[in-house]
Scaffold this motif. Structure first.
Motif, mmCIF file in Angstrom:
data_model
loop_
_atom_site.group_PDB
_atom_site.id
_atom_site.type_symbol
_atom_site.label_atom_id
_atom_site.label_comp_id
_atom_site.label_asym_id
_atom_site.label_seq_id
_atom_site.Cartn_x
_atom_site.Cartn_y
_atom_site.Cartn_z
ATOM 1 N N CYS A 176 -2.637 3.609 -2.638
ATOM 2 C CA CYS A 176 -3.687 3.132 -1.745
ATOM 3 C C CYS A 176 -4.448 4.297 -1.115
ATOM 4 O O CYS A 176 -5.669 4.247 -0.983
ATOM 5 C CB CYS A 176 -3.076 2.251 -0.653
ATOM 6 S SG CYS A 176 -4.294 1.542 0.486
ATOM 7 N N THR A 177 -3.739 5.341 -0.709
ATOM 8 C CA THR A 177 -4.402 6.472 -0.057
ATOM 9 C C THR A 177 -5.457 7.082 -0.970
ATOM 10 O O THR A 177 -6.601 7.305 -0.556
ATOM 11 C CB THR A 177 -3.373 7.534 0.354
ATOM 12 O OG1 THR A 177 -2.523 6.991 1.369
ATOM 13 C CG2 THR A 177 -4.055 8.772 0.909
ATOM 14 N N ARG A 215 0.360 8.444 3.007
ATOM 15 C CA ARG A 215 -0.003 9.229 4.181
ATOM 16 C C ARG A 215 1.192 9.826 4.912
ATOM 17 O O ARG A 215 1.082 10.838 5.580
ATOM 18 C CB ARG A 215 -0.805 8.349 5.150
ATOM 19 C CG ARG A 215 -2.196 8.012 4.662
ATOM 20 C CD ARG A 215 -2.738 6.778 5.333
ATOM 21 N NE ARG A 215 -2.191 5.576 4.737
ATOM 22 C CZ ARG A 215 -2.449 4.351 5.162
ATOM 23 N NH1 ARG A 215 -3.213 4.181 6.222
ATOM 24 N NH2 ARG A 215 -1.940 3.302 4.561
ATOM 25 N N SER A 227 -3.128 7.950 12.364
ATOM 26 C CA SER A 227 -2.493 6.957 11.491
ATOM 27 C C SER A 227 -1.076 7.352 11.103
ATOM 28 O O SER A 227 -0.287 6.508 10.692
ATOM 29 C CB SER A 227 -3.335 6.754 10.229
ATOM 30 O OG SER A 227 -3.340 7.923 9.428
ATOM 31 N N ARG A 233 -11.775 5.221 5.462
ATOM 32 C CA ARG A 233 -11.832 6.011 6.696
ATOM 33 C C ARG A 233 -13.236 6.555 6.943
ATOM 34 O O ARG A 233 -13.699 6.625 8.089
ATOM 35 C CB ARG A 233 -10.822 7.149 6.624
ATOM 36 C CG ARG A 233 -9.399 6.706 6.894
ATOM 37 C CD ARG A 233 -8.443 7.877 6.796
ATOM 38 N NE ARG A 233 -7.101 7.450 7.139
ATOM 39 C CZ ARG A 233 -6.001 8.039 6.697
ATOM 40 N NH1 ARG A 233 -6.086 9.091 5.902
ATOM 41 N NH2 ARG A 233 -4.807 7.612 7.059
ATOM 42 N N TYR A 293 -13.281 -0.787 7.575
ATOM 43 C CA TYR A 293 -12.069 -0.191 7.008
ATOM 44 C C TYR A 293 -11.347 -1.188 6.107
ATOM 45 O O TYR A 293 -10.837 -0.822 5.048
ATOM 46 C CB TYR A 293 -11.131 0.270 8.130
ATOM 47 C CG TYR A 293 -9.891 0.960 7.603
ATOM 48 C CD1 TYR A 293 -9.899 2.329 7.343
ATOM 49 C CD2 TYR A 293 -8.728 0.242 7.323
ATOM 50 C CE1 TYR A 293 -8.783 2.969 6.820
ATOM 51 C CE2 TYR A 293 -7.606 0.873 6.800
ATOM 52 C CZ TYR A 293 -7.645 2.232 6.558
ATOM 53 O OH TYR A 293 -6.532 2.846 6.027
ATOM 54 N N ASN A 294 -11.308 -2.443 6.522
ATOM 55 C CA ASN A 294 -10.575 -3.476 5.779
ATOM 56 C C ASN A 294 -11.490 -4.619 5.372
ATOM 57 O O ASN A 294 -11.330 -5.755 5.827
ATOM 58 C CB ASN A 294 -9.435 -4.042 6.644
ATOM 59 C CG ASN A 294 -8.174 -3.219 6.540
ATOM 60 O OD1 ASN A 294 -7.817 -2.761 5.461
ATOM 61 N ND2 ASN A 294 -7.506 -3.026 7.657
ATOM 62 N N SER A 325 -3.221 2.732 10.382
ATOM 63 C CA SER A 325 -4.654 2.939 10.205
ATOM 64 C C SER A 325 -5.516 2.111 11.154
ATOM 65 O O SER A 325 -6.456 2.628 11.756
ATOM 66 C CB SER A 325 -5.032 2.629 8.755
ATOM 67 O OG SER A 325 -4.378 3.524 7.875
ATOM 68 N N THR A 377 -7.971 4.378 0.738
ATOM 69 C CA THR A 377 -7.934 4.758 2.150
ATOM 70 C C THR A 377 -8.983 5.795 2.520
ATOM 71 O O THR A 377 -9.642 5.670 3.560
ATOM 72 C CB THR A 377 -6.536 5.291 2.525
ATOM 73 O OG1 THR A 377 -5.573 4.275 2.251
ATOM 74 C CG2 THR A 377 -6.477 5.648 4.003
ATOM 75 N N GLN A 378 -9.144 6.813 1.726
ATOM 76 C CA GLN A 378 -10.090 7.868 2.072
ATOM 77 C C GLN A 378 -11.524 7.355 2.192
ATOM 78 O O GLN A 378 -12.200 7.647 3.200
ATOM 79 C CB GLN A 378 -9.970 9.017 1.065
ATOM 80 C CG GLN A 378 -8.620 9.737 1.166
ATOM 81 C CD GLN A 378 -8.350 10.670 0.013
ATOM 82 O OE1 GLN A 378 -9.103 10.709 -0.955
ATOM 83 N NE2 GLN A 378 -7.271 11.428 0.094
ATOM 84 N N ASP A 404 0.820 -1.207 0.000
ATOM 85 C CA ASP A 404 0.000 0.000 0.000
ATOM 86 C C ASP A 404 0.859 1.263 0.000
ATOM 87 O O ASP A 404 1.733 1.437 0.856
ATOM 88 C CB ASP A 404 -0.917 0.018 1.227
ATOM 89 C CG ASP A 404 -1.901 -1.141 1.232
ATOM 90 O OD1 ASP A 404 -2.034 -1.813 0.200
ATOM 91 O OD2 ASP A 404 -2.535 -1.369 2.287
ATOM 92 N N ASP A 405 0.607 2.130 -0.971
ATOM 93 C CA ASP A 405 1.331 3.392 -1.149
ATOM 94 C C ASP A 405 2.811 3.199 -1.478
ATOM 95 O O ASP A 405 3.591 4.157 -1.454
ATOM 96 C CB ASP A 405 1.186 4.303 0.080
ATOM 97 C CG ASP A 405 -0.211 4.910 0.164
ATOM 98 O OD1 ASP A 405 -0.774 5.222 -0.893
ATOM 99 O OD2 ASP A 405 -0.739 5.048 1.282
#
Length: 229
Positions: free
Chosen positions: A19-20, A201, A55, A28, A85-86, A60, A24-25, A13-14
């Motif tokens: 991923c963000t 992030r 985070s 969240r 979230y996941n 996260s 991710t957004q 991720d990232d």
């Protein structure tokens, strides 16, 4: 990098995809909605913002746990927020454009590769499939390590497992990731070389202590190639 690098452990991720921006957004917001429903003093907006702040130093999943503790939210609700979230299903995602050419070149040069990724294992496994990375990383030969960060925020055992799969001393392994507080600090403590991807992030975060200081920093994964013969 003092020792000759023979193997590379990547974060996902990232590091290999955005991923963000892609996942991710929205995730969240889902978690914030569940947490806010359990406490009148916590708004969705505040829950989202506090996840962003927490985070940066805690990751996260741990950010959601901390919020739950701060607002005395029942563990069952916190677990629902973590699952929101996941989730096991994944939206459409794409790799950074230079990832496949970079991985292909590294394999051609004889480097051994592994991937250690944190989150819901089913979800992370599906990300790897959707991104077309199964030809490079596999659970069958332990080059794909799925770290369940709902059970533990410590990535050390997963990095050690990946190093064993590569059959290389830690000094000959380069760990590539975006989080100073996670893969960089942990890998450096284990004696691995470290390379930070300035994405995601923590891209503007400064090292807070010696373990968080990466050996190298880059902005694109293809910039790794000139550093490795």
């Amino acid at each position: 990098m003092k020792a000759k690098i023979r193997g590379i452990i990547f974060d996902l991720d990232d590091t290999l995809f955005d991923c963000t921006g892609q996942l991710t957004q929205p995730a969240r917001r889902r978690a914030a909605q569940i947490l806010a429903s359990a406490h009148p003093a916590l708004s969705i907006k505040t829950g989202y913002r506090q996840q962003v702040l927490l985070s940066q130093t805690h990751g996260s999943s741990e950010a959601i746990r901390i919020l739950g503790a701060q607002y005395n939210i029942p563990p069952s609700i916190v677990e629902q927020a973590l699952n929101a979230y996941n989730p096991s299903t994944v939206e459409t995602i794409t790799l950074f454009p230079d990832v496949i050419p970079t991985l292909t070149t590294l394999v051609q040069r004889g480097y051994q590769l592994a991937l250690v990724t944190s989150g819901n294992p089913d979800r992370q496994r599906e990300k790897v499939r959707l991104l077309g990375l199964c030809n490079y990383f596999s659970e069958g030969n332990n080059t794909l390590i799925l770290h369940d960060d709902r059970k533990s925020s410590d990535k050390e055992s997963s990095l050690i497992q990946a190093a064993k799969a590569l059959s290389l001393p830690h000094a000959h392994i380069l760990c590539v990731g975006d989080k100073l507080t996670d893969e960089i600090a942990t890998a450096k403590t284990l004696g691995m070389a470290t390379l930070r991807m300035r994405q995601g992030r923590q891209k503007n975060r400064k090292p807070q202590n010696p373990p968080e200081q990466p050996d190298i920093e880059i902005d694109r994964i293809s910039q790794l190639l000139p550093l490795l013969p």
